[in-house]
Design a protein around this motif. Sequence first.
Motif, PDB file in Angstrom:
ATOM      1  N   ASN A 149       0.830  -1.214   0.000  1.00  0.00           N
ATOM      2  CA  ASN A 149       0.000   0.000   0.000  1.00  0.00           C
ATOM      3  C   ASN A 149       0.862   1.262   0.000  1.00  0.00           C
ATOM      4  N   ARG A 150       1.979   1.218   0.733  1.00  0.00           N
ATOM      5  CA  ARG A 150       2.894   2.372   0.768  1.00  0.00           C
ATOM      6  C   ARG A 150       3.464   2.641  -0.617  1.00  0.00           C
ATOM      7  N   LEU A 151       3.870   1.587  -1.305  1.00  0.00           N
ATOM      8  CA  LEU A 151       4.439   1.740  -2.646  1.00  0.00           C
ATOM      9  C   LEU A 151       3.397   2.263  -3.629  1.00  0.00           C
ATOM     10  N   ILE A 152       2.170   1.736  -3.534  1.00  0.00           N
ATOM     11  CA  ILE A 152       1.097   2.208  -4.411  1.00  0.00           C
ATOM     12  C   ILE A 152       0.811   3.684  -4.152  1.00  0.00           C
ATOM     13  N   ALA A 183       3.334   5.791  -5.859  1.00  0.00           N
ATOM     14  CA  ALA A 183       3.101   5.810  -7.302  1.00  0.00           C
ATOM     15  C   ALA A 183       2.019   6.819  -7.657  1.00  0.00           C
ATOM     16  N   LYS A 184       0.962   6.866  -6.850  1.00  0.00           N
ATOM     17  CA  LYS A 184      -0.147   7.791  -7.118  1.00  0.00           C
ATOM     18  C   LYS A 184       0.302   9.250  -6.995  1.00  0.00           C
ATOM     19  N   GLU A 185       1.328   9.493  -6.165  1.00  0.00           N
ATOM     20  CA  GLU A 185       1.856  10.853  -6.044  1.00  0.00           C
ATOM     21  C   GLU A 185       2.604  11.270  -7.307  1.00  0.00           C
ATOM     22  N   MET A 186       3.125  10.288  -8.021  1.00  0.00           N
ATOM     23  CA  MET A 186       3.872  10.584  -9.248  1.00  0.00           C
ATOM     24  C   MET A 186       2.965  10.725 -10.462  1.00  0.00           C
ATOM     25  N   GLN A 187       1.906   9.881 -10.494  1.00  0.00           N
ATOM     26  CA  GLN A 187       1.071   9.817 -11.693  1.00  0.00           C
ATOM     27  C   GLN A 187      -0.295   9.269 -11.302  1.00  0.00           C
ATOM     28  N   SER A 188      -1.352   9.899 -11.799  1.00  0.00           N
ATOM     29  CA  SER A 188      -2.690   9.459 -11.402  1.00  0.00           C
ATOM     30  C   SER A 188      -2.999   8.058 -11.921  1.00  0.00           C
ATOM     31  N   GLN A 189      -2.521   7.737 -13.114  1.00  0.00           N
ATOM     32  CA  GLN A 189      -2.730   6.413 -13.707  1.00  0.00           C
ATOM     33  C   GLN A 189      -1.387   5.857 -14.175  1.00  0.00           C
ATOM     34  N   PRO A 190      -0.600   5.321 -13.252  1.00  0.00           N
ATOM     35  CA  PRO A 190       0.724   4.822 -13.637  1.00  0.00           C
ATOM     36  C   PRO A 190       0.623   3.655 -14.612  1.00  0.00           C
ATOM     37  N   SER A 191       1.644   3.506 -15.416  1.00  0.00           N
ATOM     38  CA  SER A 191       1.723   2.376 -16.343  1.00  0.00           C
ATOM     39  C   SER A 191       1.720   1.061 -15.572  1.00  0.00           C
ATOM     40  N   PRO A 192       0.888   0.087 -15.986  1.00  0.00           N
ATOM     41  CA  PRO A 192       0.874  -1.217 -15.309  1.00  0.00           C
ATOM     42  C   PRO A 192       2.249  -1.876 -15.261  1.00  0.00           C
ATOM     43  N   ARG A 193       3.044  -1.706 -16.318  1.00  0.00           N
ATOM     44  CA  ARG A 193       4.386  -2.284 -16.313  1.00  0.00           C
ATOM     45  C   ARG A 193       5.235  -1.700 -15.197  1.00  0.00           C
ATOM     46  N   GLU A 194       5.210  -0.380 -15.055  1.00  0.00           N
ATOM     47  CA  GLU A 194       6.025   0.263 -14.022  1.00  0.00           C
ATOM     48  C   GLU A 194       5.478  -0.025 -12.617  1.00  0.00           C
ATOM     49  N   MET A 195       4.154  -0.181 -12.516  1.00  0.00           N
ATOM     50  CA  MET A 195       3.586  -0.566 -11.221  1.00  0.00           C
ATOM     51  C   MET A 195       4.101  -1.934 -10.785  1.00  0.00           C
TER      52      MET A 195
END
Length: 411
Positions: free
Chosen positions: A48-51, A54-66
Amino acid sequence: MALYVQKYGGTSVGTVDRIQGVADKVKGFREAGHDIVVVVSAMSGETNRLIGMAKEMQSQPSPREMDVLVSTGEQVTIALLCMALEARGVSARSYTGGQVKIMTDDVHMKARIQDIEVDNMRTDLDKGRVVVVAGFQGIDPDGNITTLGRGGSDTTGVALAAALKADECQIYTDVDGVYTTDPRVVEGAQRMDKITFEEMLEMASLGSKVLQIRAVEFAGKYNVPLRVLHSFQEGPGTLITTEEDDTVEKPVISGIAFNRDEAKLTVLGVPDIPGVASRILGPISRANIEVDMILQNISADNSTDFTFTVHRNDFAVAEEILQQVKEELGAREVIGNNKIAKVSIVGVGMRSHAGVATKMFDTLAGDNINIQMISTSEIKVSVVIAEKYLELAVRGLHSAFDLDAADTVSE
């Protein structure tokens, strides 16, 4: 000597102290002469912390990068557990999913396992090492990191056990087994010594949160004996197996599952013509909304009412879609209810006993609980009721089917 694949979830490895405790447990198995492969999740809260980052960087991050990001949580745990084992004089080696060569398809964030290479693990086991594998992850044919979706570490554990032909896959969690129902709802709920894959799959799909559905499917397909155990308490846990318990005392119903996350939608006054069900559910399916129970009333005046249930999180979107479908079909009205719950009785004993559904309905009627929808299979009966009656229904059914512990004492 046996080969065990042991999976420890996020709460089991949630702190450094708990990882030390897992190392002590694994050391005990090694000292008893067993070969051990350990599958671990990320420390509780880490994914959850990592997610969140990610949301702070991009609203819809790339699934690959997630997948690249969230897979690091398990990498921390495998390294720390190996360090703890080495400190105890136990030889150990860690592997990410890619290093093991857990091969998956290329669907990021919900990949499916296609193949597992076992040579490296076999070599380590032959040398007396404990093999520690990152759960929840693998690699696709192009070498990209993939993840198996939430709860995927259970599936990793079962898949490794199947590939290695392990004697047992042991799932360590924060409960000491599979219960006849949630002990937080029914004080007299009992831990089951044994349950079939078929029953466990129904229980998991109907709301029991003990095991991931895909893990149970995998175990049943490859006949991997699966045992649910408590991470911090000794005990036999619950064995999930293909073997049915044929003792005389075995109850007709093994357990009661329930799900609060239900919502119901009805399209009133639908034209009673061929293909209307497809025209209603097609747009729902294309919106990636899963439909559970379906009910169509008997036609009257060439029109009918069509009802189905969805997950409560999908209720608003599904209702909006149906408003457009209503206009296209010339239906009368769309109504919805997101204050419902599903209660299910499950048991292979239903195959050989008549009157089980009637007993369920009589019990609910005795508690003045109205049934809104009914769904059945060979080993389960599910009903939709008002959410406010959920706990009353579960307690009543648990007692009616003689599942209460005989020695339960109220404090």
